[in-house]
Scaffold this motif. Structure first.
Motif, short mmCIF file in Angstrom:
data_model
loop_
_atom_site.label_atom_id
_atom_site.label_comp_id
_atom_site.label_asym_id
_atom_site.label_seq_id
_atom_site.Cartn_x
_atom_site.Cartn_y
_atom_site.Cartn_z
N SER A 186 -108.75 -45.24 39.81
CA SER A 186 -108.78 -46.54 40.48
C SER A 186 -110.20 -47.10 40.53
O SER A 186 -111.18 -46.36 40.58
N ARG A 187 -110.28 -48.40 40.55
CA ARG A 187 -111.57 -49.07 40.70
C ARG A 187 -112.21 -48.71 42.03
O ARG A 187 -113.42 -48.57 42.14
N GLN A 188 -111.39 -48.51 43.06
CA GLN A 188 -111.89 -48.14 44.38
C GLN A 188 -112.69 -46.85 44.35
O GLN A 188 -113.69 -46.72 45.03
N SER A 189 -112.22 -45.90 43.57
CA SER A 189 -112.93 -44.62 43.47
C SER A 189 -114.34 -44.83 42.96
O SER A 189 -115.29 -44.22 43.45
N PHE A 190 -114.47 -45.69 41.96
CA PHE A 190 -115.79 -45.94 41.39
C PHE A 190 -116.68 -46.71 42.36
O PHE A 190 -117.86 -46.45 42.47
N LEU A 191 -116.12 -47.65 43.09
CA LEU A 191 -116.89 -48.42 44.06
C LEU A 191 -117.35 -47.54 45.22
O LEU A 191 -118.43 -47.74 45.78
N TYR A 192 -116.55 -46.57 45.56
CA TYR A 192 -116.86 -45.65 46.66
C TYR A 192 -118.12 -44.84 46.38
O TYR A 192 -118.81 -44.40 47.29
N LEU A 193 -118.45 -44.66 45.12
CA LEU A 193 -119.62 -43.86 44.74
C LEU A 193 -120.92 -44.43 45.29
O LEU A 193 -121.89 -43.71 45.48
N ARG A 194 -120.95 -45.73 45.53
CA ARG A 194 -122.19 -46.36 46.03
C ARG A 194 -122.73 -45.69 47.28
O ARG A 194 -123.93 -45.62 47.49
N GLU A 195 -121.82 -45.20 48.12
CA GLU A 195 -122.24 -44.54 49.36
C GLU A 195 -123.08 -43.29 49.11
O GLU A 195 -123.83 -42.87 49.99
N PHE A 196 -122.94 -42.70 47.95
CA PHE A 196 -123.57 -41.41 47.68
C PHE A 196 -124.73 -41.51 46.68
O PHE A 196 -125.37 -40.52 46.36
N TYR A 197 -124.98 -42.71 46.19
CA TYR A 197 -125.98 -42.93 45.16
C TYR A 197 -127.38 -42.57 45.64
O TYR A 197 -127.83 -43.03 46.68
N VAL A 198 -128.06 -41.73 44.88
CA VAL A 198 -129.43 -41.33 45.17
C VAL A 198 -130.39 -42.01 44.19
O VAL A 198 -131.45 -42.47 44.58
N GLY A 199 -130.00 -42.06 42.93
CA GLY A 199 -130.87 -42.65 41.91
C GLY A 199 -130.36 -42.30 40.53
O GLY A 199 -129.22 -41.88 40.36
N GLU A 200 -131.23 -42.48 39.55
CA GLU A 200 -130.89 -42.19 38.16
C GLU A 200 -131.70 -41.00 37.67
O GLU A 200 -132.88 -40.88 38.01
N LEU A 201 -131.08 -40.17 36.87
CA LEU A 201 -131.81 -39.09 36.22
C LEU A 201 -132.69 -39.70 35.15
O LEU A 201 -132.25 -40.60 34.42
N HIS A 202 -133.92 -39.26 35.07
CA HIS A 202 -134.83 -39.80 34.06
C HIS A 202 -134.25 -39.52 32.67
O HIS A 202 -133.77 -38.41 32.41
N PRO A 203 -134.29 -40.52 31.78
CA PRO A 203 -133.71 -40.34 30.43
C PRO A 203 -134.24 -39.11 29.69
O PRO A 203 -133.50 -38.47 28.95
N ASP A 204 -135.49 -38.74 29.91
CA ASP A 204 -136.05 -37.55 29.25
C ASP A 204 -135.38 -36.27 29.74
O ASP A 204 -135.37 -35.26 29.03
N ASP A 205 -134.83 -36.29 30.95
CA ASP A 205 -134.19 -35.10 31.51
C ASP A 205 -132.72 -34.97 31.12
O ASP A 205 -132.12 -33.92 31.31
N LEU A 206 -132.13 -36.04 30.62
CA LEU A 206 -130.71 -35.99 30.23
C LEU A 206 -130.44 -34.93 29.16
O LEU A 206 -129.37 -34.34 29.13
N ALA A 207 -131.43 -34.67 28.30
CA ALA A 207 -131.26 -33.66 27.25
C ALA A 207 -131.07 -32.26 27.83
O ALA A 207 -130.49 -31.40 27.18
N ASP A 208 -131.55 -32.04 29.05
CA ASP A 208 -131.42 -30.71 29.68
C ASP A 208 -130.09 -30.49 30.37
O ASP A 208 -129.78 -29.39 30.81
N VAL A 209 -129.29 -31.54 30.49
CA VAL A 209 -127.98 -31.43 31.13
C VAL A 209 -127.00 -30.85 30.12
O VAL A 209 -126.97 -31.29 28.97
N PRO A 210 -126.18 -29.86 30.53
CA PRO A 210 -125.19 -29.31 29.60
C PRO A 210 -124.37 -30.41 28.95
O PRO A 210 -124.06 -31.43 29.57
N SER A 211 -124.01 -30.18 27.70
CA SER A 211 -123.33 -31.21 26.91
C SER A 211 -122.00 -31.62 27.52
O SER A 211 -121.34 -30.86 28.20
N ARG A 212 -121.63 -32.84 27.22
CA ARG A 212 -120.34 -33.36 27.69
C ARG A 212 -119.19 -32.69 26.97
O ARG A 212 -118.07 -32.70 27.45
N THR A 213 -119.46 -32.08 25.84
CA THR A 213 -118.41 -31.38 25.10
C THR A 213 -117.81 -30.28 25.96
O THR A 213 -116.60 -30.14 26.04
#
Length: 93
Positions: free
Chosen positions: A49-76
């Motif tokens: 639901s769209r509501q689920s995605f809108l609810y995330l705003r309450e928990f938002y801290v920030g964005e992971l720096h693009p250089d650090d995304l490579a260290d996150v385990p793959s989406r695969t």
């Protein structure tokens, strides 16, 4: 930080610590399926639901720096977990 539960969804960092005990699916499903990886696939699998995605705003801290995304385990690996979860869920319906 220790004792807190943070998620990464498509580069967004979310602190769900205070809310985890209120999660409708229980407080253990997120730590079992969505920590230490990009949890986007798992979130989208269970929250359509769209509501689920809108609810995330309450928990938002920030964005992971693009250089650090490579260290996150793959989406695969997350996709494999999502496929397995979908199979488990489909026989229950």
């Amino acid at each position: 930080p220790r004792g807190e539960t943070w998620l990464l969804l498509d580069g967004m960092v979310l602190d769900i610590s205070r809310w985890l005990s209120e999660h409708p699916g229980g407080d253990s499903i997120i730590p079992q399926q969505a920590l230490n990886c990009d949890a986007t696939v798992m979130f989208e699998l269970y929250h359509v639901s769209r509501q689920s995605f809108l609810y995330l705003r309450e928990f938002y801290v920030g964005e992971l720096h693009p250089d650090d995304l490579a260290d996150v385990p793959s989406r695969t690996s997350s996709r494999r977990a999502a496929t397995a979860a979908r199979r488990r869920r489909s026989w229950r319906n």
